[in-house]
Write an enzyme that holds these catalytic residues in place. Structure first.
Site, PDB file in Angstrom:
ATOM      1  N   ASN A  10       3.801   1.649   4.387  1.00  0.00           N
ATOM      2  CA  ASN A  10       3.719   0.572   3.393  1.00  0.00           C
ATOM      3  C   ASN A  10       5.076   0.490   2.698  1.00  0.00           C
ATOM      4  O   ASN A  10       5.400   1.335   1.878  1.00  0.00           O
ATOM      5  CB  ASN A  10       2.599   0.883   2.396  1.00  0.00           C
ATOM      6  CG  ASN A  10       2.507  -0.160   1.293  1.00  0.00           C
ATOM      7  OD1 ASN A  10       3.152  -1.207   1.357  1.00  0.00           O
ATOM      8  ND2 ASN A  10       1.697   0.132   0.275  1.00  0.00           N
ATOM      9  N   LYS A  12       6.078  -1.669   0.644  1.00  0.00           N
ATOM     10  CA  LYS A  12       5.986  -2.265  -0.699  1.00  0.00           C
ATOM     11  C   LYS A  12       7.109  -3.293  -0.874  1.00  0.00           C
ATOM     12  O   LYS A  12       7.463  -3.979   0.081  1.00  0.00           O
ATOM     13  CB  LYS A  12       6.003  -1.174  -1.767  1.00  0.00           C
ATOM     14  CG  LYS A  12       4.965  -0.086  -1.470  1.00  0.00           C
ATOM     15  CD  LYS A  12       4.704   0.846  -2.595  1.00  0.00           C
ATOM     16  CE  LYS A  12       3.664   1.884  -2.155  1.00  0.00           C
ATOM     17  NZ  LYS A  12       3.257   2.780  -3.216  1.00  0.00           N
ATOM     18  N   HIS A  96      -4.855  -2.671  -2.401  1.00  0.00           N
ATOM     19  CA  HIS A  96      -3.974  -1.562  -2.791  1.00  0.00           C
ATOM     20  C   HIS A  96      -4.049  -1.377  -4.308  1.00  0.00           C
ATOM     21  O   HIS A  96      -4.164  -2.353  -5.052  1.00  0.00           O
ATOM     22  CB  HIS A  96      -2.528  -1.856  -2.357  1.00  0.00           C
ATOM     23  CG  HIS A  96      -1.654  -0.648  -2.493  1.00  0.00           C
ATOM     24  ND1 HIS A  96      -1.138  -0.265  -3.704  1.00  0.00           N
ATOM     25  CD2 HIS A  96      -1.255   0.274  -1.589  1.00  0.00           C
ATOM     26  CE1 HIS A  96      -0.436   0.853  -3.535  1.00  0.00           C
ATOM     27  NE2 HIS A  96      -0.490   1.198  -2.262  1.00  0.00           N
ATOM     28  N   GLU A  98      -1.914  -0.871  -6.451  1.00  0.00           N
ATOM     29  CA  GLU A  98      -0.905  -1.627  -7.221  1.00  0.00           C
ATOM     30  C   GLU A  98      -1.345  -3.074  -7.405  1.00  0.00           C
ATOM     31  O   GLU A  98      -1.061  -3.693  -8.437  1.00  0.00           O
ATOM     32  CB  GLU A  98       0.460  -1.521  -6.516  1.00  0.00           C
ATOM     33  CG  GLU A  98       1.059  -0.131  -6.694  1.00  0.00           C
ATOM     34  CD  GLU A  98       1.940   0.349  -5.542  1.00  0.00           C
ATOM     35  OE1 GLU A  98       2.399  -0.490  -4.743  1.00  0.00           O
ATOM     36  OE2 GLU A  98       2.147   1.573  -5.446  1.00  0.00           O
ATOM     37  N   GLU A 168      -6.806   6.257  -1.225  1.00  0.00           N
ATOM     38  CA  GLU A 168      -5.549   6.576  -1.905  1.00  0.00           C
ATOM     39  C   GLU A 168      -5.809   6.888  -3.379  1.00  0.00           C
ATOM     40  O   GLU A 168      -5.918   5.969  -4.195  1.00  0.00           O
ATOM     41  CB  GLU A 168      -4.597   5.377  -1.829  1.00  0.00           C
ATOM     42  CG  GLU A 168      -4.232   4.965  -0.423  1.00  0.00           C
ATOM     43  CD  GLU A 168      -2.927   4.178  -0.395  1.00  0.00           C
ATOM     44  OE1 GLU A 168      -1.978   4.653   0.217  1.00  0.00           O
ATOM     45  OE2 GLU A 168      -2.862   3.106  -1.023  1.00  0.00           O
ATOM     46  N   GLY A 174       3.017   7.878  -5.084  1.00  0.00           N
ATOM     47  CA  GLY A 174       4.384   7.847  -5.603  1.00  0.00           C
ATOM     48  C   GLY A 174       4.683   8.932  -6.625  1.00  0.00           C
ATOM     49  O   GLY A 174       5.707   8.892  -7.295  1.00  0.00           O
ATOM     50  N   SER A 213       1.549  10.162  -1.458  1.00  0.00           N
ATOM     51  CA  SER A 213       2.576  11.186  -1.256  1.00  0.00           C
ATOM     52  C   SER A 213       2.444  11.943   0.063  1.00  0.00           C
ATOM     53  O   SER A 213       2.702  13.144   0.123  1.00  0.00           O
ATOM     54  CB  SER A 213       2.606  12.159  -2.444  1.00  0.00           C
ATOM     55  OG  SER A 213       2.916  11.466  -3.642  1.00  0.00           O
TER      56      SER A 213
HETATM   57  P1  PGA Z   1       3.348   6.964  -1.476  1.00  0.00           P
HETATM   58  O1  PGA Z   1       2.547   5.567  -1.465  1.00  0.00           O
HETATM   59  O2  PGA Z   1       3.261   7.518  -0.083  1.00  0.00           O
HETATM   60  O3  PGA Z   1       4.746   6.612  -1.877  1.00  0.00           O
HETATM   61  O4  PGA Z   1       2.666   7.856  -2.461  1.00  0.00           O
HETATM   62  C1  PGA Z   1       1.366   5.390  -0.738  1.00  0.00           C
HETATM   63  C2  PGA Z   1       0.840   3.996  -0.923  1.00  0.00           C
HETATM   64  O5  PGA Z   1       0.916   3.477  -2.045  1.00  0.00           O
HETATM   65  O6  PGA Z   1       0.346   3.353   0.022  1.00  0.00           O
END
Ligand code: PGA
Length: 250
Positions: A10, A12, A96, A98, A168, A174, A213
């Site tokens: 992803n 982003k 997601h 976010e 997730e 993150g 992560s």
């Molecule tokens: P990350 O993000 O691996 O940077 O923690 C995962 C995601 O948001 O899909």
């Protein structure tokens, strides 16, 4: 049929189109476990360029990061499922954290997005997961079950075949903090059980990815868990070498 093993990246809102192409070319040229399905969720502006590079490559596919819940209309700045489908895009991320957090996407809205995506022949990667607060209250399983119930479980078994689930936990996205393989497995099993209740044996074919992560150093032990079928990888998917290692972690 065994479940698909999936390493999904992803990106982003990162990378220029050129940087994205470079990363994609590095992945194409790298040593890849042929059993792993790779999906790249790229910014909408990059979709056609990246798709073009993948035209003759097997098992690397492109995903959009979002789509609108309506097929067309006066929604300035939005992208519809028919548009994605007409470009040959195969997958779309829905829900997601976010999107839920910064764009106020509710379970009810996500249900509409899932329906419109499937209707337009896009496979859905449905994201779910709890905040740290909810986990501390030990309400995480209930929370995720509610997300599934309100957005996803109205689908038929035939439709579920076009759905991938990504668990997730928000506190792991993150942050560098990963759910332990045991914590992730507990949730993945709970998700699988919820699916089984309604979809019986079809539930065994639904890939459930862990996200939060994921990195080369922890991917192997996560992917070794019986109900973890791969990862949705943010930060670590921006580096071809590291993501290549994750792809080869099954
Ligand atoms: P990350 O993000 O691996 O940077 O923690 C995962 C995601 O948001 O899909």
């Amino acid at each position: 049929m065994p479940r698909k093993k999936i390493a999904a990246g992803n990106w982003k809102m990162n990378l220029s189109p050129n940087e994205g192409v470079k990363l994609t070319m590095n992945l194409i040229q790298g040593n890849r476990d042929p059993k792993t399905h790779v999906i790249l969720a790229v910014p909408a502006t990059h979709l056609s360029q990246i798709q073009d590079k993948l035209k003759y490559v097997s098992k690397i596919e492109v995903a959009a990061q979002n789509c609108h819940q309506k097929e067309s209309g006066a929604f300035t700045g939005e992208i519809s499922a028919p548009m994605l489908n007409s470009m040959g895009v195969k997958y779309v991320l829905v829900g997601h954290s976010e999107r839920r957090e910064y764009f106020g996407e509710s379970n009810a809205l996500l249900k509409e997005k899932i329906d419109i995506a499937l209707k337009n022949k896009l496979k859905v990667i449905f994201c779910c997961g709890e905040s740290l607060d909810i986990r501390k209250k030990k309400a995480h399983v209930k929370h995720v079950q509610k997300q599934l119930k309100e957005s996803l479980l109205h689908l038929t078994a035939a439709q579920m075949k076009d759905v991938v689930i990504a668990y997730e936990p928000i506190w792991a996205i993150g942050t560098g903090e990963t759910a332990s393989p045991q914590q992730a497995q507990e949730m993945h099993l709970a998700i699988r059980k919820s699916l089984k209740k309604k979809y019986k044996s079809t539930a065994d074919n639904v890939s459930i990815l862990y996200g939060g992560s994921v990195k080369p150093a922890n991917a192997k032990e996560l992917f070794a868990m019986p109900d973890i079928d791969g990862g949705l990888v943010g930060g670590a998917s921006l580096d071809a070498k590291g993501f290549g290692e994750i792809i080869n972690s099954f």
